[in-house]
Design a protein around this motif. Structure first.
Motif: not given
Length: 61
Positions: A4-6, A44-45, A50-52
């Protein structure tokens, strides 16, 4: 979560390029759909970072 982070990071780069008018007519279509993200791709970045971090947090052994 890393996937998801990627994906979010790639989408952030896409919206940044579209916002800078580097994608031609495709960029105009992208910005028509996601005008907020073309104006502010760092939203979005930030989500990608945050997802990473969340993925790193939940995978601690």
């Amino acid at each position: 979560m890393y996937v998801v982070a990627v994906i979010l990071a790639v989408l952030s780069a896409l919206f940044y390029a579209a916002g800078q008018h580097q994608l031609g007519s495709v960029g105009a279509d992208v910005c028509q759909v996601g005008s907020l993200f073309c104006d502010k791709p760092y939203y979005m970045m930030t989500s990608a970072v945050l997802a990473g971090l969340w993925g790193k947090f939940v995978s601690i052994r």
